[in-house]
Design a protein around this motif. Structure first.
Motif, PDB file in Angstrom:
ATOM      1  N   ARG A 165       0.732  -0.914  -0.093  1.00 52.67           N
ATOM      2  CA  ARG A 165      -0.390   0.014   0.097  1.00 52.67           C
ATOM      3  C   ARG A 165       0.917   1.423   0.360  1.00 52.67           C
ATOM      4  O   ARG A 165       0.875   2.489  -0.830  1.00 52.67           O
ATOM      5  N   PHE A 168       2.668   1.702  -3.538  1.00 55.62           N
ATOM      6  CA  PHE A 168       1.325   2.281  -4.524  1.00 55.62           C
ATOM      7  C   PHE A 168       1.275   3.478  -3.907  1.00 55.62           C
ATOM      8  O   PHE A 168       0.125   4.049  -5.395  1.00 55.62           O
ATOM      9  N   MET A 170      -1.160   3.328  -2.581  1.00 62.89           N
ATOM     10  CA  MET A 170      -2.975   3.429  -2.532  1.00 62.89           C
ATOM     11  C   MET A 170      -3.813   4.049  -1.148  1.00 62.89           C
ATOM     12  O   MET A 170      -3.527   3.903  -0.213  1.00 62.89           O
ATOM     13  N   GLU A 236       3.623  -3.801 -10.624  1.00 63.07           N
ATOM     14  CA  GLU A 236       2.769  -2.071 -10.641  1.00 63.07           C
ATOM     15  C   GLU A 236       1.955  -2.125 -11.744  1.00 63.07           C
ATOM     16  O   GLU A 236       0.354  -1.841 -11.646  1.00 63.07           O
ATOM     17  N   GLU A 237       2.263  -2.991 -12.618  1.00 57.31           N
ATOM     18  CA  GLU A 237       1.036  -1.924 -14.427  1.00 57.31           C
ATOM     19  C   GLU A 237       0.069  -3.386 -13.406  1.00 57.31           C
ATOM     20  O   GLU A 237      -1.285  -2.872 -14.120  1.00 57.31           O
ATOM     21  N   ARG A 238       0.128  -4.684 -13.243  1.00 54.87           N
ATOM     22  CA  ARG A 238      -0.934  -5.286 -12.588  1.00 54.87           C
ATOM     23  C   ARG A 238      -2.164  -4.818 -11.564  1.00 54.87           C
ATOM     24  O   ARG A 238      -2.903  -4.550 -11.725  1.00 54.87           O
ATOM     25  N   ILE A 239      -1.244  -4.086 -10.845  1.00 49.01           N
ATOM     26  CA  ILE A 239      -1.960  -3.045  -9.757  1.00 49.01           C
ATOM     27  C   ILE A 239      -3.359  -1.916 -10.102  1.00 49.01           C
ATOM     28  O   ILE A 239      -4.109  -1.627  -9.624  1.00 49.01           O
ATOM     29  N   ARG A 240      -2.546  -1.726 -11.003  1.00 49.43           N
ATOM     30  CA  ARG A 240      -3.074  -0.524 -12.181  1.00 49.43           C
ATOM     31  C   ARG A 240      -4.061  -0.785 -12.749  1.00 49.43           C
ATOM     32  O   ARG A 240      -5.385  -0.026 -12.825  1.00 49.43           O
ATOM     33  N   THR A 241      -3.778  -1.953 -13.544  1.00 48.17           N
ATOM     34  CA  THR A 241      -4.836  -2.407 -14.464  1.00 48.17           C
ATOM     35  C   THR A 241      -5.913  -2.664 -13.136  1.00 48.17           C
ATOM     36  O   THR A 241      -7.562  -2.389 -14.268  1.00 48.17           O
ATOM     37  N   THR A 243      -7.173  -1.598 -10.435  1.00 52.18           N
ATOM     38  CA  THR A 243      -7.487  -0.570  -9.873  1.00 52.18           C
ATOM     39  C   THR A 243      -8.967   0.143 -11.228  1.00 52.18           C
ATOM     40  O   THR A 243      -9.585   1.053 -10.561  1.00 52.18           O
ATOM     41  N   GLU A 244      -8.295   0.151 -12.318  1.00 53.39           N
ATOM     42  CA  GLU A 244      -9.013   1.170 -13.059  1.00 53.39           C
ATOM     43  C   GLU A 244      -9.903  -0.008 -13.927  1.00 53.39           C
ATOM     44  O   GLU A 244     -10.882   0.331 -14.396  1.00 53.39           O
ATOM     45  N   GLU A 247     -12.882  -1.817 -10.165  1.00 53.15           N
ATOM     46  CA  GLU A 247     -13.189  -0.852  -9.366  1.00 53.15           C
ATOM     47  C   GLU A 247     -14.697  -0.649  -9.789  1.00 53.15           C
ATOM     48  O   GLU A 247     -14.880   0.788 -10.776  1.00 53.15           O
TER      49      GLU A 247
END
Length: 268
Positions: A165, A168, A170, A236-241, A243-244, A247
């Motif tokens: 957390r 990134f 978050m 990080e790329e996976r987490i950003r994807t 999130t988009e 959610e």
């Protein structure tokens, strides 16, 4: 990012403790029911598995998270188990209350289970394998260590959920279920794996690798930490994807896009 000190870099323990409320005590009495640990030495990339079930003849409530296709918690399923008798999946009645002097007796049993937990932790630390203990969401483990009178002196306790957390930036934390999907966690008859790592598992632990089991979550925490430490841009790329795409107000995946976001990962 999790960065151990120089003298700790080669030895880490990835740990998960599963708990149960004694059935009928209205959550007044809690006790550890099993623990799993993965001991990793980075210099030789060796892994050792250690686990224990605390088997007492007492009924405990087993609370399991129910997740959607994104790995997001959408509810809880509750059953009753008796580790001492090897009975699992018994029905749960929220109105049941333990009769008579059951609460004091339950507290006595819980105290014995926490004493077992202390012995388990002492055996790991005294062996020199635990200068750093890594858990996912540390609050319950901290409470358990206090109840077990286990001292963390000489150890570093790392909360991997909090580290992710923070890294990134978050607003909310991600669950282990969601993150396990993002690293492509899988477990079969002989190995556990993530996107970039694969390790064999001894036969005696293979039946304990399910999510929300002590060993299963310890292994998921271990592989997540490895991806976090050594493949940060990919994670990080996976987490950003995620999130988009995953959610929404109701917690579902918009247009069923979670499969693409997580590449059909397993682990729940």
């Amino acid at each position: 990012m999790v960065q151990p000190a120089a003298d700790e870099a080669g030895r880490r323990v990835y740990l998960d403790i599963e708990f149960g409320y004694v059935y009928g005590t209205c959550r007044e009495v809690m006790m550890p029911i099993e623990i799993g640990a993965v001991v990793h030495r980075s210099g030789e990339d060796s892994v050792r598995y250690v686990g224990e079930q605390f088997r007492y003849d007492i009924d405990v409530e087993i609370w399991k998270k129910v997740t959607d296709e994104c790995g997001k918690t959408v509810g809880v399923a509750t059953t009753v188990a008796n580790m001492g008798r090897g009975e699992y999946g018994m029905p749960y009645d929220h109105s049941y209350r333990i009769p008579g002097d059951g609460v004091p007796a339950a507290k006595t049993t819980a105290k014995k289970a926490f004493a077992d937990l202390r012995l388990f932790m002492d055996s790991i630390v005294s062996s020199g394998d635990a200068p750093a203990i890594v858990v996912f969401a540390a609050d319950m483990e901290k409470r358990a260590f206090r109840a077990a009178d286990f001292s963390l002196d000489g150890c570093v306790l790392v909360d991997l959920q909090r580290e992710i957390r923070r890294r990134f930036q978050m607003k909310q934390v991600l669950s282990l279920d969601r993150l396990a999907r993002l690293i492509d966690f899988s477990a079969d008859d002989s190995t556990v794996a993530s996107t970039h790592f694969r390790y064999p598992v001894p036969r005696e632990y293979r039946h304990l690798l399910a999510a929300h089991r002590g060993m299963g979550d310890a292994v998921r925490t271990f592989l997540l930490a490895r991806e976090f430490q050594e493949n940060l841009p990919h994670l990080e790329e996976r987490i950003r994807t995620l999130t988009e795409t995953c959610e929404s107000e109701e917690g579902g995946c918009r247009n069923g896009s979670a499969g693409n976001a997580t590449d059909g990962t397993a682990g729940t």
